[in-house]
Design an enzyme around this catalytic site. Structure first.
Site, PDB file in Angstrom:
ATOM      1  N   GLU A 156      -4.224   7.926   7.248  1.00 15.56           N
ATOM      2  CA  GLU A 156      -5.214   7.061   6.608  1.00 15.56           C
ATOM      3  C   GLU A 156      -5.570   5.902   7.525  1.00 15.56           C
ATOM      4  O   GLU A 156      -6.731   5.504   7.669  1.00 15.56           O
ATOM      5  CB  GLU A 156      -4.666   6.534   5.269  1.00 15.56           C
ATOM      6  CG  GLU A 156      -5.702   5.777   4.456  1.00 15.56           C
ATOM      7  CD  GLU A 156      -5.167   5.234   3.139  1.00 15.56           C
ATOM      8  OE1 GLU A 156      -4.026   5.606   2.741  1.00 15.56           O
ATOM      9  OE2 GLU A 156      -5.874   4.441   2.518  1.00 15.56           O
ATOM     10  N   GLU A 164       2.028   1.848  -3.381  1.00 13.67           N
ATOM     11  CA  GLU A 164       0.937   2.416  -4.192  1.00 13.67           C
ATOM     12  C   GLU A 164       0.921   3.940  -4.057  1.00 13.67           C
ATOM     13  O   GLU A 164       0.831   4.675  -5.033  1.00 13.67           O
ATOM     14  CB  GLU A 164      -0.393   1.811  -3.743  1.00 13.67           C
ATOM     15  CG  GLU A 164      -1.598   2.276  -4.556  1.00 13.67           C
ATOM     16  CD  GLU A 164      -2.786   2.638  -3.663  1.00 13.67           C
ATOM     17  OE1 GLU A 164      -3.279   1.755  -2.927  1.00 13.67           O
ATOM     18  OE2 GLU A 164      -3.240   3.800  -3.719  1.00 13.67           O
ATOM     19  N   HIS A 165       1.024   4.428  -2.841  1.00 10.15           N
ATOM     20  CA  HIS A 165       1.078   5.875  -2.632  1.00 10.15           C
ATOM     21  C   HIS A 165       2.279   6.496  -3.336  1.00 10.15           C
ATOM     22  O   HIS A 165       2.181   7.558  -3.954  1.00 10.15           O
ATOM     23  CB  HIS A 165       1.190   6.175  -1.128  1.00 10.15           C
ATOM     24  CG  HIS A 165      -0.127   6.254  -0.432  1.00 10.15           C
ATOM     25  ND1 HIS A 165      -0.556   7.378   0.228  1.00 10.15           N
ATOM     26  CD2 HIS A 165      -1.116   5.339  -0.280  1.00 10.15           C
ATOM     27  CE1 HIS A 165      -1.765   7.158   0.760  1.00 10.15           C
ATOM     28  NE2 HIS A 165      -2.123   5.934   0.466  1.00 10.15           N
ATOM     29  N   HIS A 183       0.825  -1.206   0.000  1.00 15.47           N
ATOM     30  CA  HIS A 183       0.000   0.000   0.000  1.00 15.47           C
ATOM     31  C   HIS A 183       0.859   1.256   0.000  1.00 15.47           C
ATOM     32  O   HIS A 183       0.555   2.247  -0.677  1.00 15.47           O
ATOM     33  CB  HIS A 183      -0.929  -0.040   1.217  1.00 15.47           C
ATOM     34  CG  HIS A 183      -1.703   1.214   1.433  1.00 15.47           C
ATOM     35  ND1 HIS A 183      -1.540   2.005   2.550  1.00 15.47           N
ATOM     36  CD2 HIS A 183      -2.628   1.833   0.675  1.00 15.47           C
ATOM     37  CE1 HIS A 183      -2.336   3.056   2.466  1.00 15.47           C
ATOM     38  NE2 HIS A 183      -3.016   2.983   1.352  1.00 15.47           N
TER      39      HIS A 183
END
Lengths: 451, 465
Positions: B161, B84-85, B81
């Site tokens: 997040e 991904e950022h 993840h």
């Protein structure tokens, strides 16, 4: 049906702006043909005949039939009506209605906001007739049987109770109540426990009788359907409604933008921060300049000024956003961010700083051009599913933008000048009047006294 | 998770992209196709899938990497993840943030999401910008430039997040822990967003080696849906992606979840909880683990007993017995690892979680013997098959359905044949899976309680609100 998930009312209001045309900018333009259809009984609708998928999508609004109509002490009535008219009508009880809707994959649902009550109907054409019959009954003969009324009431109350722990809802409720007090916008459309407990079946029936008329009705339709096929459907669904509703004409609401910060203490690691100031009405001459300005400031996701300062540079948030919310009685320019408690002060300071910078220095020509290119270029993306097209047709009518709006919209955006945007920034942005509400445990900020 | 959630944006609410449970294609008469995609595999192993849809002059372009959180090394959760950022930061050709600026300047919407099984990136743009989108994706597939200056602020963003999705909400915290309890061995027990401590310690080397290992054309699928011609898309794909070199992909561990015999209860009391809730989850067949023959009957069964207001569980527990405010079930077989069946309910006021659990268990015991009438089974099948037709009323849904299927190792035919496979489900098969799955043990029960509750098995929640 009532949805258990809690919804932040600030964000739950969808499609506040109808912007729709098949775009000019990149790619080829394709004009959208909207037909004005008037049924034999005089029901009017806008139709875009689109045979892509064999469905009908109908989005309609009863203006002024939302929470503004709730009697004193019974806030949540419109919301409860919206949650119940699809739970049994005419000869069919709740179970019968839900069985048909689910077996035939028909969407029939209603939503009451602060001002209006919206309805959505979506069906494969082969199931349409049954669905139309259900829809007619929901609007004219809802049963409000004891079982579903008590079940929905329980669910609404349960939601309200759970929302007391949701920082997004607590912050947005605090902001609206701080700004509007005892005026209509000061309370959420789903009400509070005390009010919802007191709503009777008579109240529900009264709302239906008063709220739904042919004179406050706006309809948008898309799908594999012609005008001639639509006319009898309009008559079947809406033809039995009274000619005149007793819906509320929206009145002006005074918002107390004192530039202060209300803090509601909530034991969460990340505070929800909401903020608002006065914004333009939908038909204000500065609307488009501010629409583009807002896009640059906070409406463009990672590309926005707020995101640049608060997320990209400093990593203080996952989400920071701003948006126009042109409520009829008090149009707003508002925003949201979520950050850990230790960073709230810094984040709030950065919002005010960006607000000041843009008011004093405006935006650059490059920022304006980029915004315009995005807003015009991305427009066709709204035309890729039937419900969204139908929603736009309804919204364009609600805002009185004209039947050719879709084909003019990109030119309107393109023609806004840098001078206009920066003049609007100087005139409208008020960093000192920007009023905040925070739910969490923001460090260095005391909780406001309970009222 | 996706890289950003926005609020109101130009007239629509953008939804957070979460791990999608897309089961199924649309229906059209048996033997017919659903999306009728065209496919081609480039010499470097990149699969290209095209769905033509000439409704509006736009396309959705998706790039699916067959790598997700389950592929992370031990102790490095959150890596997929985080990457991904960071894919939106600098490359050899672009400055940090320039990717998004270019997409926006070309009238495009974009986002990305990471799940246990895959990571996907996508843009929706005017059809004449498709080549540019491919160019951008091809660039960041191999040319990402990671430096501490871009990594550190993004680490903070991810921690925010995590706070938003998990730490701020007691129910989410409970589900995170019950997920860890459910999977005794499989990496699905680790949250996609990552454990907080591990996110804090992911190094630039960790991220770079994960990127180099898994981001390659032979580990990726391009899916394009919209106003395009398949042959032109294949040409563009060859032009922009063709020159990328395949890499030696690591062999994935053959994770096996052992059989679950023990029932686990995970209970959490928290002052933020105003009303109790209950759920029960168990592993179930997936397209990866099988048995295949149970999957479509289970889909019909679980939809029928728990999917919606007319479902058996809702009607019985919420409407008739009034012991619950909500009740339902869902089934997800679309995974590279084990699938899951989940039952959930919230007790009505005055009903304890234990009473609700008893009622739910009784219900399941009854359904195990006598699940659904033949007529109800036919209704569910029709609804599932119709959902395939309705998926066509969207630019991106066909791309998502196909992308997800291929990313977890299924084929285009599996998607296109969905209606036939649902049609083929018989009442006997539904009764058979009901008997074998609804009273199975080895589940994890998750109970969320207000702080003041004495215990699960005595008395009512004392929280008075």
């Amino acid at each position: 049906m009532h949805f258990m998930k809690s919804q932040v009312r600030f964000f739950a209001l969808i499609l506040f702006i109808a912007l729709g045309t098949l775009s000019a900018a990149p790619g080829s333009a394709r004009a959208v043909e909207i037909e004005q259809v008037t049924s034999d009984k005089g029901i009017k609708a806008w139709l875009v005949h689109d045979p892509s998928v064999d469905v009908i999508a109908m989005e309609f609004t009863f203006r002024g039939a939302g929470a503004v109509m709730d009697p004193q002490g019974k806030r949540g009535t419109a919301n409860m009506v919206a949650s119940l008219i699809d739970e049994g009508a005419g000869e069919r009880d709740s179970k019968a209605v839900r069985s048909i809707l689910e077996a035939d994959s028909i969407t029939m649902r209603f939503n009451a906001g602060l001002e209006d009550l919206h309805g959505s109907f979506y069906s494969l054409n082969r199931y349409r007739d049954e669905g139309i019959s259900l829809l007619h009954d929901a609007l004219t003969a809802p049963r409000f049987d004891k079982e579903p009324v008590e079940r929905i009431r329980r669910q609404i109350i349960s939601n309200l109770v759970q929302e007391q722990s949701d920082p997004d809802t607590v912050a947005s409720n605090a902001l609206m109540s701080g700004l509007f007090g005892s005026q209509a916008y000061g309370m959420p459309s789903d009400g509070d426990q005390k009010a919802v407990v007191s709503i009777s079946t008579d109240d529900l029936r009264a709302h239906v009788k008063n709220a739904f008329g042919r004179d406050n009705l706006i309809i948008g339709v898309t799908g594999n359907i012609t005008a001639d096929e639509l006319k009898p459907i309009l008559d079947r669904v809406f033809g039995d409604l009274p000619a005149h509703s007793k819906a509320m004409k929206p009145g002006k609401e005074e918002a107390a933008f004192d530039g202060g910060t209300v803090v509601k203490s909530l034991d969460v690691p990340q505070s929800s921060v909401v903020f608002a100031q006065a914004g333009p009405a939908r038909r204000d001459k500065d609307f488009y300049a501010l629409y583009i300005l807002n896009h640059i400031m906070g409406g463009s996701g990672l590309n926005s000024l707020l995101s640049g300062e608060i997320r990209e540079k400093r990593g203080l948030v996952y989400t920071v956003t701003s948006y126009l919310h042109p409520l009829t009685g008090a149009p707003l320019l508002a925003g949201y961010l979520g950050t850990k408690n230790a960073s709230v002060k810094e984040a709030v300071g950065l919002v005010r700083k960006v607000w000041k910078d843009v008011r004093d220095n405006g935006v650059t020509s490059a920022e304006l051009e980029d915004a315009k290119t995005f807003l015009t270029g991305s427009y066709p993306l709204r035309f890729t599913n039937s419900s969204s097209i139908a929603s736009m047709l309804a919204a364009i009518q609600e805002d009185g933008l004209g039947i050719d709006y879709i084909n003019r919209r990109n030119d309107i955006i393109s023609s806004v000048t840098l001078d206009q945007v920066n003049a609007a920034a100087g005139k409208w942005l008020k960093p000192d009047a920007l009023t905040f509400a925070i739910a969490g445990k923001p460090e260095g900020m005391a909780a406001s006294p309970a009222n | 998770m996706s890289r950003f959630r926005t609020g109101l944006h130009a007239g629509t609410v953008l939804l957070v992209m979460t791990a999608l449970v897309l089961v199924g294609a649309l229906s059209i008469p048996a033997g017919a196709a659903v999306f009728s995609p065209r496919t081609k595999t480039l010499a470097n192993g990149l699969e290209v899938v095209v769905v033509e849809n000439h409704r509006a002059p736009v396309v959705t372009h998706m790039l699916w990497y067959k790598v997700g959180a389950m592929d992370e090394p031990q102790g490095k959760s959150g890596l997929a993840h985080f990457l991904e950022h960071l894919m939106f930061k600098a490359t050899d050709k672009l400055k940090a943030g320039e990717f998004s600026a270019i997409v926006a300047r070309n009238g495009g919407n974009e986002n990305a999401f990471t799940t246990q099984d895959y990571t996907a990136y996508f843009q929706s743009v005017s059809k004449d910008r498709l080549g540019l989108m491919m160019k951008l994706e091809a660039d960041r597939m191999v040319n990402l430039k990671l430096t501490p200056e871009v990594i550190e602020p993004e680490r903070k963003v991810i921690l925010e997040e995590r706070r938003m999705r998990t730490d701020n909400d007691a129910g989410s915290q409970l589900q995170e822990e019950s997920g860890a309890a459910l999977f005794r061995n499989h990496p699905y027990g680790t949250p996609v967003i990552g454990w907080e401590r591990e996110i804090e310690h992911l190094s630039i080397d960790d991220i770079t080696s994960f990127y180099k290992r898994y981001y390659a054309p032979n580990n990726a699928i391009v899916v394009v849906a919209g106003d395009v011609k398949a042959d032109e898309v294949f040409k563009l794909a060859e032009k922009y992606y063709g020159r990328l070199k395949p890499s030696d992909l690591p062999t994935r561990p053959d994770w096996r979840e052992p059989p679950h015999r023990a029932d686990i209860m995970v209970t959490m009391k928290d002052a933020r909880v105003k009303e109790p809730s209950w759920s029960r989850r168990m592993t179930a067949p997936s397209f990866a683990t099988g048995p295949d023959k149970d999957i479509y009957p289970l889909e019909v069964l679980i939809n029928g007993i728990g999917g919606g207001g007319s479902s058996v569980l809702y009607q019985s527990l919420v409407v008739d017995k009034k012991v619950a405010n909500s009740a339902g079930a869902w089934f997800d077989p679309a995974a590279r690892g084990p699938g899951q069946i989940v039952f959930y309910a919230e007790p009505a006021k005055g009903v304890t979680v234990e009473e609700l659990q008893d009622a739910f268990q009784k219900e399941l015991a009854g359904l195990a013997k006598n699940p659904l009438s033949d007529a109800d089974i036919e209704k569910i099948k029709r609804r599932l098959v119709d959902s395939a037709e309705l998926a066509l009323d969207s630019l991106s849904t066909p791309a998502r359905v196909l992308g997800q299927a291929l990313a977890i190792g299924r084929s285009v035919d599996d998607v296109e044949n969905y209606p036939d496979r649902i049609e083929a489900v018989t009442p006997e098969q539904v009764r058979d899976v009901a008997a074998r799955y609804l009273s199975r043990h080895g589940y994890v029960t998750s109970i969320l309680l207000p702080k003041a509750t004495e215990s699960v098995s005595t008395g009512e929640a004392e929280n008075k609100s």
